[in-house]
Design a protein around this motif. Structure first.
Motif, PDB file in Angstrom:
ATOM      1  N   THR A  19       0.854  -1.182   0.000  1.00  0.00           N
ATOM      2  CA  THR A  19       0.000   0.000   0.000  1.00  0.00           C
ATOM      3  C   THR A  19       0.896   1.241   0.000  1.00  0.00           C
ATOM      4  N   PRO A  20       0.837   2.074  -1.052  1.00  0.00           N
ATOM      5  CA  PRO A  20       1.609   3.324  -1.030  1.00  0.00           C
ATOM      6  C   PRO A  20       1.060   4.248   0.046  1.00  0.00           C
ATOM      7  N   LEU A  21       1.954   4.935   0.771  1.00  0.00           N
ATOM      8  CA  LEU A  21       1.520   5.835   1.841  1.00  0.00           C
ATOM      9  C   LEU A  21       1.678   7.283   1.390  1.00  0.00           C
ATOM     10  N   PRO A  22       0.730   8.137   1.779  1.00  0.00           N
ATOM     11  CA  PRO A  22       0.781   9.531   1.345  1.00  0.00           C
ATOM     12  C   PRO A  22       1.864  10.328   2.058  1.00  0.00           C
ATOM     13  N   GLY A  23       2.362  11.350   1.368  1.00  0.00           N
ATOM     14  CA  GLY A  23       3.256  12.324   1.985  1.00  0.00           C
ATOM     15  C   GLY A  23       2.448  13.395   2.701  1.00  0.00           C
ATOM     16  N   ASN A  24       3.089  14.520   3.005  1.00  0.00           N
ATOM     17  CA  ASN A  24       2.431  15.575   3.781  1.00  0.00           C
ATOM     18  C   ASN A  24       1.212  16.149   3.059  1.00  0.00           C
ATOM     19  N   ASP A  25       1.248  16.146   1.723  1.00  0.00           N
ATOM     20  CA  ASP A  25       0.132  16.722   0.969  1.00  0.00           C
ATOM     21  C   ASP A  25      -0.972  15.696   0.705  1.00  0.00           C
ATOM     22  N   GLY A  26      -0.840  14.517   1.272  1.00  0.00           N
ATOM     23  CA  GLY A  26      -1.877  13.508   1.122  1.00  0.00           C
ATOM     24  C   GLY A  26      -1.751  12.649  -0.113  1.00  0.00           C
ATOM     25  N   VAL A  27      -0.768  12.941  -0.962  1.00  0.00           N
ATOM     26  CA  VAL A  27      -0.585  12.182  -2.196  1.00  0.00           C
ATOM     27  C   VAL A  27       0.667  11.305  -2.039  1.00  0.00           C
ATOM     28  N   ARG A  55       3.455   0.724   3.035  1.00  0.00           N
ATOM     29  CA  ARG A  55       3.194  -0.323   4.027  1.00  0.00           C
ATOM     30  C   ARG A  55       3.144  -1.628   3.259  1.00  0.00           C
ATOM     31  N   TYR A  56       3.834  -2.641   3.774  1.00  0.00           N
ATOM     32  CA  TYR A  56       3.660  -3.954   3.148  1.00  0.00           C
ATOM     33  C   TYR A  56       3.278  -4.990   4.188  1.00  0.00           C
ATOM     34  N   THR A  57       2.371  -5.858   3.748  1.00  0.00           N
ATOM     35  CA  THR A  57       1.906  -6.933   4.607  1.00  0.00           C
ATOM     36  C   THR A  57       2.054  -8.253   3.862  1.00  0.00           C
ATOM     37  N   GLY A  58       2.002  -9.329   4.606  1.00  0.00           N
ATOM     38  CA  GLY A  58       2.138 -10.660   4.037  1.00  0.00           C
ATOM     39  C   GLY A  58       2.448 -11.620   5.162  1.00  0.00           C
ATOM     40  N   PHE A  59       3.147 -12.702   4.826  1.00  0.00           N
ATOM     41  CA  PHE A  59       3.440 -13.747   5.809  1.00  0.00           C
ATOM     42  C   PHE A  59       4.885 -14.199   5.648  1.00  0.00           C
ATOM     43  N   ASP A  60       5.469 -14.685   6.748  1.00  0.00           N
ATOM     44  CA  ASP A  60       6.775 -15.322   6.624  1.00  0.00           C
ATOM     45  C   ASP A  60       6.568 -16.810   6.315  1.00  0.00           C
ATOM     46  N   GLN A  61       7.666 -17.562   6.267  1.00  0.00           N
ATOM     47  CA  GLN A  61       7.574 -18.963   5.822  1.00  0.00           C
ATOM     48  C   GLN A  61       6.819 -19.850   6.824  1.00  0.00           C
ATOM     49  N   TYR A  62       6.633 -19.347   8.053  1.00  0.00           N
ATOM     50  CA  TYR A  62       5.906 -20.128   9.070  1.00  0.00           C
ATOM     51  C   TYR A  62       4.423 -19.762   9.108  1.00  0.00           C
ATOM     52  N   GLY A  63       4.030 -18.775   8.282  1.00  0.00           N
ATOM     53  CA  GLY A  63       2.647 -18.334   8.268  1.00  0.00           C
ATOM     54  C   GLY A  63       2.364 -17.208   9.241  1.00  0.00           C
ATOM     55  N   ASP A  64       3.420 -16.687   9.888  1.00  0.00           N
ATOM     56  CA  ASP A  64       3.234 -15.562  10.802  1.00  0.00           C
ATOM     57  C   ASP A  64       3.132 -14.267   9.999  1.00  0.00           C
ATOM     58  N   PRO A  65       2.211 -13.367  10.395  1.00  0.00           N
ATOM     59  CA  PRO A  65       2.011 -12.146   9.612  1.00  0.00           C
ATOM     60  C   PRO A  65       3.191 -11.182   9.708  1.00  0.00           C
ATOM     61  N   ILE A  66       3.406 -10.474   8.611  1.00  0.00           N
ATOM     62  CA  ILE A  66       4.398  -9.395   8.529  1.00  0.00           C
ATOM     63  C   ILE A  66       3.631  -8.123   8.192  1.00  0.00           C
ATOM     64  N   ASP A  67       3.940  -7.042   8.893  1.00  0.00           N
ATOM     65  CA  ASP A  67       3.262  -5.761   8.654  1.00  0.00           C
ATOM     66  C   ASP A  67       4.266  -4.660   8.953  1.00  0.00           C
ATOM     67  N   ARG A  68       4.793  -4.027   7.899  1.00  0.00           N
ATOM     68  CA  ARG A  68       5.853  -3.032   8.086  1.00  0.00           C
ATOM     69  C   ARG A  68       5.549  -1.762   7.295  1.00  0.00           C
ATOM     70  N   HIS A 123      14.677   0.452   1.224  1.00  0.00           N
ATOM     71  CA  HIS A 123      13.892  -0.715   1.666  1.00  0.00           C
ATOM     72  C   HIS A 123      12.569  -0.771   0.889  1.00  0.00           C
ATOM     73  N   ALA A 124      11.883   0.368   0.802  1.00  0.00           N
ATOM     74  CA  ALA A 124      10.611   0.427   0.065  1.00  0.00           C
ATOM     75  C   ALA A 124      10.825   0.106  -1.412  1.00  0.00           C
ATOM     76  N   ARG A 125      11.930   0.580  -1.967  1.00  0.00           N
ATOM     77  CA  ARG A 125      12.240   0.337  -3.380  1.00  0.00           C
ATOM     78  C   ARG A 125      12.465  -1.147  -3.643  1.00  0.00           C
ATOM     79  N   VAL A 126      13.252  -1.785  -2.787  1.00  0.00           N
ATOM     80  CA  VAL A 126      13.545  -3.215  -2.970  1.00  0.00           C
ATOM     81  C   VAL A 126      12.256  -4.032  -2.918  1.00  0.00           C
ATOM     82  N   VAL A 127      11.380  -3.723  -1.975  1.00  0.00           N
ATOM     83  CA  VAL A 127      10.130  -4.471  -1.843  1.00  0.00           C
ATOM     84  C   VAL A 127       9.279  -4.292  -3.105  1.00  0.00           C
ATOM     85  N   GLN A 128       9.196  -3.064  -3.597  1.00  0.00           N
ATOM     86  CA  GLN A 128       8.388  -2.824  -4.800  1.00  0.00           C
ATOM     87  C   GLN A 128       8.981  -3.542  -6.014  1.00  0.00           C
TER      88      GLN A 128
END
Ligand code: NI
Length: 184
Positions: A88-96, A123-136, A142-147
């Motif tokens: 989920t892309p997050l907005p900057g100060n101007d809301g965009v 924000r990225y969400t998902g699961f690790d290999q054990y099925g535990d949730p990830i929410d960061r 870091h954001a670039r690598v994930v995208q």
């Protein structure tokens, strides 16, 4: 240790929309992740997506907890195994949601780099290999690598996102000071 072959751009398996992982914490999944880690480390990659070794699953790994010789100026990203991710892309100060440009490479597009626009904060969400949730919530490299890695799960390679092809070329020409032995 099992270093797997990394598919290169042009292979149709890189263009598929990957299937969600439905079984967590299985021997087959752990073995696959071990192979992906071995493959990523052998290539000095910042990340690797399962489709890059021909596996049609929503699974990416990234980060090494250490500076990456292919991206010596990038801050370390924690080693992460991420399944079934949602960004989920997050907005900057101007809301965009703010986009920023930076150089990227890809182990499936060896020898090249290009400037790619990405969301600066996500924000990225998902699961690790054990099925535990990830929410960061992350930003910058870091954001670039994930995208970049999650794009592999919907059949998108970074050259498809390059807007200015005057900033797309061979790594050894663009960045002659990078050690070629450590480049893809
Ligand atoms: Ni890639």
């Amino acid at each position: 240790m099992a270093v797997r072959e990394i598919l290169k751009m042009g292979d149709p398996r890189l263009l598929r929309v990957a299937q969600p992982v439905t079984e967590f914490d299985s021997d087959a999944l752990h073995l696959l992740i071990t192979d992906m880690l071995d493959t990523m480390l052998a290539a000095n990659g910042a990340g690797l997506a399962a489709p890059q070794i021909g596996v049609d699953l929503q699974l990416v790994i990234f980060g090494t907890n250490q500076p990456n010789p292919r991206y010596p100026d990038a801050p370390p990203v924690p080693y992460t195994v991420l399944l079934n991710p949602v960004i989920t892309p997050l907005p900057g100060n101007d809301g965009v949601p703010l986009q920023e440009e930076d150089w990227e490479g890809c182990l499936s597009v060896p020898g090249l780099r290009g400037v790619v626009p990405r969301f600066a904060r996500i924000r990225y969400t998902g699961f690790d290999q054990y099925g535990d949730p990830i929410d960061r919530t992350v930003e910058g490299f870091h954001a670039r690598v994930v995208q970049h890695e999650c794009d592999h799960l919907i059949g998108i390679l970074y050259p498809m996102r390059v807007r200015d092809f005057s900033r797309f070329g061979y790594t050894d020409v663009l960045f002659p000071d990078l050690d070629p032995a450590q480049d893809d």
